[in-house]
Design a protein around this motif. Structure first.
Motif, mmCIF file in Angstrom:
data_model
loop_
_atom_site.group_PDB
_atom_site.id
_atom_site.type_symbol
_atom_site.label_atom_id
_atom_site.label_comp_id
_atom_site.label_asym_id
_atom_site.label_seq_id
_atom_site.Cartn_x
_atom_site.Cartn_y
_atom_site.Cartn_z
ATOM 1 N N TYR A 77 0.840 -1.197 0.000
ATOM 2 C CA TYR A 77 0.000 0.000 0.000
ATOM 3 C C TYR A 77 0.875 1.247 0.000
ATOM 4 C CZ TYR A 77 -3.863 -3.100 1.158
ATOM 5 O OH TYR A 77 -4.797 -4.097 1.128
ATOM 6 N N VAL A 78 0.494 2.218 -0.820
ATOM 7 C CA VAL A 78 1.182 3.500 -0.840
ATOM 8 C C VAL A 78 0.223 4.561 -0.299
ATOM 9 C CG1 VAL A 78 0.485 3.980 -3.227
ATOM 10 C CG2 VAL A 78 2.456 5.163 -2.259
ATOM 11 N N MET A 79 0.717 5.412 0.583
ATOM 12 C CA MET A 79 -0.123 6.447 1.184
ATOM 13 C C MET A 79 -0.156 7.681 0.284
ATOM 14 S SD MET A 79 0.180 8.368 4.878
ATOM 15 C CE MET A 79 1.428 9.534 4.322
ATOM 16 N N VAL A 80 -1.360 8.149 -0.013
ATOM 17 C CA VAL A 80 -1.552 9.377 -0.785
ATOM 18 C C VAL A 80 -2.187 10.400 0.156
ATOM 19 C CG1 VAL A 80 -2.508 10.390 -2.872
ATOM 20 C CG2 VAL A 80 -1.968 7.950 -2.819
ATOM 21 N N PRO A 81 -1.442 11.393 0.630
ATOM 22 C CA PRO A 81 -1.977 12.328 1.631
ATOM 23 C C PRO A 81 -2.836 13.423 1.009
ATOM 24 C CG PRO A 81 0.296 12.867 1.141
ATOM 25 C CD PRO A 81 -0.020 11.644 0.330
ATOM 26 N N GLY A 82 -3.654 14.057 1.863
ATOM 27 C CA GLY A 82 -4.408 15.241 1.465
ATOM 28 C C GLY A 82 -5.405 15.008 0.360
ATOM 29 N N MET A 83 -6.173 13.914 0.443
ATOM 30 C CA MET A 83 -7.101 13.576 -0.629
ATOM 31 C C MET A 83 -8.554 13.721 -0.184
ATOM 32 S SD MET A 83 -5.306 12.805 -3.243
ATOM 33 C CE MET A 83 -6.543 12.049 -4.282
ATOM 34 N N GLY A 112 -8.001 17.330 3.394
ATOM 35 C CA GLY A 112 -8.035 15.962 2.908
ATOM 36 C C GLY A 112 -7.593 14.941 3.939
ATOM 37 N N GLU A 113 -7.719 13.669 3.569
ATOM 38 C CA GLU A 113 -7.320 12.553 4.422
ATOM 39 C C GLU A 113 -6.278 11.707 3.698
ATOM 40 O OE1 GLU A 113 -10.247 10.357 6.793
ATOM 41 O OE2 GLU A 113 -11.787 11.533 5.781
#
Length: 723
Positions: free
Chosen positions: A382-388, A452-453
C-alpha cells in the motif's frame, strides 16, 4: 367598529386608528364595562360585514395563531423578537397576472424579502380571499375563499386546542395549548434553506435523510431539480443531486465533530458545523458563534450550496459549493485525481491513462488503469496518498484497528485501497474508529491538502520500487525524457554484451541444469519461493492462501492466551477472523525438526483429501521464514485430553468410545483404499485425533504421511519417523 364605545377611555385615538389600518396584524380594543352598549352595536356590524363569507375568521395577534384564528393575504404574524415574519407573499419578478400566493417565513426587518421557508410550494394559492389558519382538527392549513384546503400540516390525533407559534429561530411550531409536546414544526420540513438550529438527520443503515430542495427558479418557489441530501448508497457523505444523478459530492465525514468557517470582515464570528454520531445515525446542525450574527445555508436554484452571512444590512457569500471545476462529480474518471491549481487530472501512483491520446487533448473522463495487476498472494503493498478528498464507492466498517482495516482490504482481489480514521483521537467526545474500503473503482478524487485525508492505495509490490516511468497529464515529465536519452544507449550495449556471454556459457550450464532437474526436491529450489513451489490457488481450490497480516490479527499477534497446545511441528493457536469464524492456526516453530517437506505434505495432501473423519485444511500462509497452516477449529481438542485424564475419561462411555473407534477406522480406510491417492499416515496417535463439538473424531497432522501408487505394496524409507 372600534369607535362605537360609550366610555371615552375605551375610544381609540386617531393615531391608534391610523396605526391599526397601516399594520398587517389585527388587534381589537377591549371595554372595561362588560355591559357596554357598544358591544350591542359592534356584534351586528361585524356579522353584517362578513355575512358574504363562508367562513368566520378571527385575526391573529403577535407571534401566534390560536385555534380558529387566521391571517389573510395582506397580514403577517411576527416572532417575539421581531426577527422573522410569517405570511403570504408573491415572489419578486414573478408573473403578476398569475397572482400566485405562497405562505412563507422571511426575515422581518431586512430590506427586500429573504424567504427561508415555504409551506405550499407545490400548491400556490390563486385566490386572494384565502387565509392561513389553525383548523378545528388542530392543523395549520391554507384555505381558499371557499374554505377548501390548499395545504395542511396533515397531522392526525392532534388536540383541538393547538396553536401555531413563530419562534425567533424562524421555526414555526404547532403545539398543544396546555404546554404539551409539539406535534409539528417547520424545522423538520426543510425547503431550500438550512438555518441555525435546524438538524439534518441521517440513518446510517437505510440511508434515509432530511434534504434541501432548490427553488425551480429565482421567482418560482416550487421544487427545483437540485436536492442536497445524504447519499443513500454511502450515507457518510452528502451529495447534490441534479434530478437523479450526482451533480457534486462533498467530502465523506472524517469523524470530526466540529468544522468552522471564517466570515469575511468578521474574523471572530465563524459559522460552526456540528456533527453528533449516534448508534446508527448522524445528526448535522449549524450554529453561529455569536447571537449577533445572522447566517443561513441555501441550495440555490442553480445547484450551488452557499453559506450567507449578514454583514450590516446585506448578505455576503462566505463560501459556495461547487466553486471550482474539480468540485463537479468524477471529472477525471476512475483512479485519477483532479488538481485544482492546474485544472487538470493526474493518475494515482501505479496507474496510467486509459486513453493517453484523449488526455493529451484535455479529455480526462476515461480515467486511469493499473500498469501492473494485483498479485493477491500477500505480496501487494500500500502507498499512502496524503491530502485527498476520499473517492466515492466505499464500504464502511466501524471500530477496527488500522491493522485490521488493512487486513480486511487484503482479503480478496477486489479491494483497491482503504482509509482509516481514529475517532477517539479527535475532538468532540466520539469514540471508536472508521474504516473505509473500496471494492471497485475509485471515482471522484481530488487533492485538497488543507482538508483531505490519507488514502492507502493497493499496488503491485514492484510499483513501490520507483523504477517505473510515470505518465502524468498525458505527457512524460522532462526529467524522465532526459533520463531515457542517457539510459537507452547504455541498455543497448549491455544487451549486446549479455548476448555474447550467454552464447559462450550455454553449453557449460546445460549439464548443471540437467543435474538440478534430476534432483529430488527437499527444500524449495533456489530463487523460487514456497508459494511458487506449492503451486497456485487454482491447483488447490480447497485451500486458501491467507495474507500473514490477516492471520496475525486473527490470533492477536500469536498471543499466548490463544495458545491451544504444541506439537512436533510447532505451537497451535486459536484464531478468530473478522467474520467471527473460529480457526486453529498451526505455526512452524524455528526449533522444530520438521520443515518445508512436512509443510508441503500438509498443504498438498489435506487440500485434496475430503472425508468426515479427516480434519479440514482451510488455508495456508507463508511470510519470510513463517510457515502457517489454518484448520477448522475443534472445540474438544484432541483425544489424548480425554483418554489420559482420569476426570475427563469418565465422559467417554462405551458408546462414545466405540463411535470414535469407528470414525478413526473409517478415516484410515478412506486414506488406504478410497481416496484419490493412497496415503499412509505414519504418525497416528491420540494427540493427532481431534474431536469436534459432537465428539466426532478427525485425523490430523499429515506432515509425515507418504503417498503410494494404487498397485504399490511396499516402500523403503530413508529415516525413522512417527511415534
Amino acid at each position: 367598529m372600534m369607535c362605537i364605545q360609550e366610555d371615552a377611555a375605551d375610544k381609540p385615538t386617531m393615531s391608534s386608528v391610523v396605526f391599526s389600518l397601516s399594520t398587517d396584524t389585527c388587534t381589537f380594543p377591549t371595554s372595561n364595562n362588560s355591559s357596554d352598549m357598544g358591544s350591542f352595536f359592534l356584534v351586528p356590524a361585524f356579522i353584517v360585514l362578513f355575512s358574504s363569507s363562508h367562513q368566520l375568521s378571527f385575526c391573529a395577534a403577535g407571534d401566534r395563531l390560536a385555534a380558529g384564528q387566521s391571517i389573510s393575504v395582506n397580514q403577517t404574524i411576527v416572532s417575539a423578537g421581531q426577527i422573522f415574519a410569517l405570511g403570504f407573499f408573491t415572489p419578486e419578478n414573478s408573473d403578476a397576472a398569475a397572482n400566485l400566493q405562497y405562505v412563507g417565513i422571511w426575515y422581518n426587518r431586512l430590506p427586500g424579502r429573504t424567504v427561508v421557508w415555504v409551506a405550499n410550494r407545490e400548491t400556490p394559492l390563486r385566490d386572494p380571499a384565502g387565509v392561513l389558519t389553525v383548523t378545528e382538527d388542530g392543523n395549520i392549513a391554507v384555505l381558499d375563499g371557499m374554505g377548501r384546503t390548499v395545504w395542511s400540516t396533515n397531522r392526525t390525533g392532534v388536540p383541538s386546542n393547538t396553536s401555531a407559534v413563530l419562534l425567533d429561530s424562524g421555526n414555526l411550531v404547532l403545539g398543544d395549548g396546555n404546554g404539551g409536546d409539539d406535534v409539528w414544526q417547520s424545522f423538520d420540513h426543510h425547503t431550500d434553506t438550512f438555518l441555525p438550529g435546524m438538524k439534518q438527520r441521517v440513518n446510517l443503515t437505510t440511508g434515509v435523510s432530511t434534504r434541501l430542495t432548490s427553488w425551480r427558479g429565482a421567482a418560482d418557489p416550487s421544487p427545483g431539480q437540485f436536492i442536497d441530501t445524504a447519499d443513500p448508497k454511502n450515507p457518510l457523505q452528502n451529495c447534490i443531486f441534479k434530478n437523479s444523478e450526482i451533480y457534486v459530492r462533498l467530502n465523506p465525514w472524517d469523524g470530526k465533530a466540529l468544522a468552522t468557517y471564517g466570515t469575511p470582515g468578521i474574523t471572530n464570528s465563524p459559522i460552526v458545523y456540528r456533527i453528533v454520531k449516534g448508534d446508527d445515525d448522524l445528526t448535522l446542525s449549524i450554529n453561529m458563534a455569536t447571537n449577533s450574527i445572522l447566517g443561513r445555508v441555501v441550495l440555490e436554484y442553480t445547484g450551488t450550496l452557499t453559506i450567507f452571512i449578514l454583514v450590516g444590512s446585506s448578505w455576503v457569500r462566505m463560501a459556495s459549493f461547487p466553486d471550482k471545476i474539480c468540485d463537479f462529480y468524477n471529472r477525471c474518471g476512475p483512479f485519477a485525481s483532479c488538481i485544482s491549481t492546474q485544472s487538470s487530472c493526474r493518475c494515482l501512483d501505479g496507474f496510467e491513462p486509459r486513453k493517453p491520446e484523449d488526455w493529451k487533448m484535455g479529455n480526462f473522463t476515461g480515467g486511469c488503469v493499473r500498469r501492473l495487476h494485483l498479485q493477491c498472494d500477500g505480496t501487494d503493498r500500500y502507498v499512502m496518498v496524503p491530502g485527498m478528498k476520499l473517492p466515492d464507492g466505499f464500504s464502511v466498517m466501524w471500530n477496527r484497528s488500522m491493522q485490521q482495516c488493512e487486513a480486511e482490504c487484503s482479503t480478496g482481489c477486489r479491494c483497491q485501497g482503504y482509509a482509516y480514521a481514529d475517532l477517539s483521537s479527535l475532538d468532540g467526545g466520539i469514540s471508536g474508529s472508521r474504516c473505509l474500503v473500496w471494492l471497485g473503482e475509485m471515482k471522484d478524487l481530488e487533492q485538497i491538502p488543507a482538508r483531505g485525508e490519507n488514502l492507502y492505495v493497493r499496488l503491485h509490490e514492484s510499483e513501490l520500487e520507483g523504477n517505473n516511468t510515470r505518465l502524468e497529464d498525458g505527457i512524460f515529465p522532462r526529467k524522465n525524457k532526459n533520463l531515457i536519452k542517457i539510459v537507452a544507449p547504455i541498455l543497448s550495449l549491455a544487451m549486446l554484451l549479455t548476448a555474447i556471454c550467454c552464447y559462450f556459457s550455454i553449453k557449460m550450464h546445460k549439464s548443471r541444469v540437467g543435474k538440478r532437474r534430476s534432483r529430488k526436491i527437499v527444500l524449495p529450489p533456489q530463487g523460487l519461493g514456497i508459494t511458487s513451489a506449492l503451486g497456485s490457488e487454482k491447483e488447490m481450490p480447497d485451500a486458501t492462501l491467507f495474507d500473514f497480516k490477516i492471520v496475525k490479527a486473527a490470533t492477536s499477534d500469536f498471543n499466548n492466551k490463544n495458545k491451544l497446545g504444541e506439537g512436533g511441528f510447532g505451537p497451535v493457536y486459536k484464531g478468530t477472523f473478522l467474520s467471527g469464524q473460529e480457526v486453529a492456526v498451526k505455526r512452524l516453530s524455528k526449533g522444530s525438526k520438521q520443515g518445508y517437506q512436512e509443510f508441503q505434505n500438509e498443504v498438498r495432501l489435506i487440500a485434496r483429501l475430503q472425508h468426515n473423519n479427516l480434519v479440514r485444511l482451510l488455508g495456508w500462509c507463508t511470510h519470510k521464514d513463517e510457515k502457517i497452516l489454518i484448520y477448522e477449529y475443534m472445540s474438544n481438542k484432541s483425544l489424548d485430553k480425554f483418554v489420559f485424564d482420569p476426570t475427563r475419561s469418565a465422559e467417554l462411555n462405551w458408546e462414545k468410545r466405540f463411535s470414535i473407534i469407528k470414525g478413526i477406522a473409517n478415516g484410515l480406510l478412506y486414506l488406504h483404499q478410497h481416496s484419490r491417492m493412497r496415503v499412509i499416515h505414519r504418525d497416528l496417535k491420540t494427540s493427532n485425533v481431534l474431536l469436534d463439538s459432537e465428539m466426532n473424531p478427525k485425523i490430523s497432522d499429515f506432515g509425515l504421511a507418504r503417498t503410494f501408487q494404487t498397485n504399490q505394496e511396499k516402500e523403503n524409507t530413508q529415516r525413522v519417523v512417527g511415534t
